[in-house]
Design a protein around this motif. Structure first.
Motif, PDB file in Angstrom:
ATOM      1  N   PRO A 203      29.035  44.090  40.679  1.00 56.56           N
ATOM      2  CA  PRO A 203      29.967  43.594  41.714  1.00 56.56           C
ATOM      3  C   PRO A 203      29.255  42.931  42.896  1.00 56.56           C
ATOM      4  O   PRO A 203      29.786  41.981  43.480  1.00 56.56           O
ATOM      5  CB  PRO A 203      30.718  44.859  42.151  1.00 56.56           C
TER       6      PRO A 203
ATOM      7  N   MET B 222      35.553  44.232  44.976  1.00 61.46           N
ATOM      8  CA  MET B 222      34.145  44.285  44.558  1.00 61.46           C
ATOM      9  C   MET B 222      33.338  45.119  45.539  1.00 61.46           C
ATOM     10  O   MET B 222      32.453  45.873  45.166  1.00 61.46           O
ATOM     11  CB  MET B 222      33.580  42.868  44.464  1.00 61.46           C
TER      12      MET B 222
ATOM     13  N   LYS C 110      39.840  40.743  40.429  1.00 69.26           N
ATOM     14  CA  LYS C 110      39.225  41.498  41.531  1.00 69.26           C
ATOM     15  C   LYS C 110      38.968  40.599  42.730  1.00 69.26           C
ATOM     16  O   LYS C 110      38.410  39.505  42.581  1.00 69.26           O
ATOM     17  CB  LYS C 110      37.922  42.133  41.063  1.00 69.26           C
TER      18      LYS C 110
END
Ligand SMILES: C[S@@+](CC[C@H](N)C(=O)[O-])C[C@H]1O[C@@H](n2cnc3c(N)ncnc32)[C@H](O)[C@@H]1O
Length: 516
Positions: A400, A381, A376
């Motif tokens: 996140p 995020m 990611k």
């Protein structure tokens, strides 16, 4: 004899240039009166004559009288107790361990006003390690621009107001009551602090007390009225005076500039401060979709997106099932490489598709898509966190957000999202801290100011709210900086500008109605 507003403006600009302090409109009036008094006293008839004498011939004492008129000397013992808690529980012990025994641990209170700050530090050292350690292992130095306030600091006598966050036991153990009901600090402690005049807009190398670098700098509530140019220069000077692994404390209401070179913003036991470390790279503020990739909705069908791992497993399964011969196996391995490449391209498309879903308010779908991502990125995020917040899944959004802050610690967007997550849950105190940290990292970022305004408005602190909204509009006017390109109310510059204008207009109308 009286000076015109243009002349006073010129005078105020010189003060800003020399001392960093931006002179307010009210202060200009005070200056104007004092200029008239000084001109009469010194026998000047024309302002320009007095001004050129002041510029080229007058000594510092003449300037300092003006400085005393406009500086804000507000201070008290143990202001921002959090900072002193961190000193007490972590930093002093660390310095005692790491600073070689053959040199003193040097602490500098820069902009010390009447002395409450350096004396708080000194009493803390004495209470923690004893008087002999204070006198022999530490050196506490304190400077200010204003000679008058330095005289008060050296006198070390205080009224009740200076102890607003400290209990009586502290006063009794370090001070003696004077006949006029004030409190005088014990000579042993007062004698351990060395005061000197220093204007932070000047070079520190020439100052004897600053020839050696220091391990701790307290630079709190001094730069609030500085321009960002002055602040930048001052910051570099302070940094140059700090030993490696030394700490810089600034007040939590203050903003420091983003580019801090070797100074790294750290969260030390819940207090935010800067640590000087080597090789600290400062990342550029992140721009979501800085170069937007044009994709069509139908280009990637969400149901066709398969995670990398499942896809790989499926291919491996196929190979095993067919038990291919060696050459065939080789061909399949090559094919896997091709698939790998395709998948990595696909990964970018997943992000863009998720962003598209977010824009359409299909937050569940955006979260689902991002869960397919292998590695990611910050942008992933951000999409995930924002979508989770919109779904009111606040504790899940924390994950996140935490990763955003960790992966790009100098990127204000992580803190902005942190603040939003708290704000949406009505946790205004924590939200305020995060928005302020976001401002620490980027002075010109309007969005956190808008949200602070919102919090003040919701908590009925209208004056503060109004000034945050006005500041938001000013910053947007100067630079429509959009660090996040979601076209969503909480983060879009267009929306924020519109909302601020509307709120301020409504407020003015309301006020006018009240008056009539
Ligand atoms: C509000 S007091 C802060 C005192 C203390 N640091 C605290 O946080 O409680 C600000 C002090 O900064 C000093 N100051 C302002 N401009 C300065 C400059 N250019 N150089 C040195 N000191 C300055 C003022 O004289 C004033 O005493």
């Amino acid at each position: 004899m009286s000076s015109t507003s243009v002349q006073i403006q010129k005078f105020a600009s010189t003060i800003t240039e020399r001392y960093g302090i931006v002179v307010t409109r009210e202060q200009r009036e005070t200056l104007s009166k004092y200029v008239a008094e000084r001109m009469t006293y010194l026998g000047y008839q024309y302002f320009d004559d007095y001004y050129s004498w002041l510029q080229f011939k007058a000594n510092e004492i003449e300037w300092e009288q003006y400085i005393s008129l406009i500086t804000n000397n507000e201070t008290y013992f143990f202001r921002e107790p959090n900072h002193f808690r961190v000193l007490d529980t972590l930093i002093f012990d660390e310095l005692m361990r790491t600073v070689p025994a053959d040199r003193k641990i040097r602490v500098w209170s820069c902009g010390c006003s009447s002395g409450e700050e350096p004396y708080s530090i000194a009493t803390l050292i004495k209470d923690k390690f004893g008087l002999s350690v204070l006198q022999n292992r530490f050196e506490v130095i304190a400077s200010d621009l204003d000679q008058k306030i330095l005289a008060a600091a050296r006198n070390a006598e205080y009224g009740k107001n200076s102890f607003r966050v400290k209990e009586h036991a502290y006063i009794l153990s370090n001070f003696t009551e004077t006949p006029n009901s004030r409190w005088k600090l014990s000579d042993d402690i007062a004698g351990a602090v060395k005061f000197f005049r220093f204007n932070v807009c000047e070079e520190p190398d020439k100052i004897e007390n600053l020839a050696e670098p220091v391990d701790l700098i307290f630079f709190r509530n001094v730069s609030i009225y500085f321009t960002s140019d002055t602040l930048k220069k001052v910051q570099h000077r302070l940094q140059s005076r700090l030993n490696l692994n030394g700490y810089l404390f600034v007040a939590s209401c203050e903003t420091m500039l983003h580019d801090l070179g070797q100074l790294k913003l750290i969260d030390q036991g819940g207090a935010f401060l800067f640590k000087k470390s080597v090789g600290n790279s400062v990342s550029e503020p992140f721009k979501l979709n800085a170069k937007p990739v044009q994709i069509k909705k139908e280009e990637v069908q969400s149901n066709k997106v398969e995670s990398y791992d499942t896809l790989l497993q499926r291919i491996r399964g196929l190979i095993d099932e067919r038990k291919p011969a060696h050459s065939e196996k080789r061909a399949v391995t090559d094919a896997i490489d091709v698939v790998n490449q395709a998948i990595s391209q696909n990964q970018d498309q997943i992000t863009n598709l998720a962003l598209l879903r977010l824009q359409e308010d299909l937050f569940d779908e955006a979260v689902r898509l991002i869960s397919h991502k292998k590695d990611k990125t910050f942008k992933d995020m951000a999409v995930e966190a924002y979508s989770l917040m919109c779904l009111s899944r606040f504790s899940e959004a924390d994950i996140p957000i935490g990763k955003m802050k960790k992966s790009e610690e100098f990127n204000p967007v992580g803190y902005l999202f942190d603040g939003l997550n708290y704000k949406l849950q009505g946790k205004f105190d924590q939200a305020t801290v995060s928005f302020r940290r976001c401002i620490y990292l980027d002075l010109s970022f309007a969005t956190p100011h808008f949200h602070l305004g919102n919090i003040y408005q919701q908590t009925k602190k209208w004056t503060l709210a109004k000034s945050e909204y006005e500041l938001t509009l000013k910053l947007i006017d100067k630079n429509r900086k959009q660090l996040i390109e979601f076209n969503k109310p909480d983060v879009s510059i267009d929306y924020i500008q519109y909302a601020c204008q509307k709120i301020l207009k409504n407020y003015t109308q309301e006020m006018n109605e009240k008056v009539n």
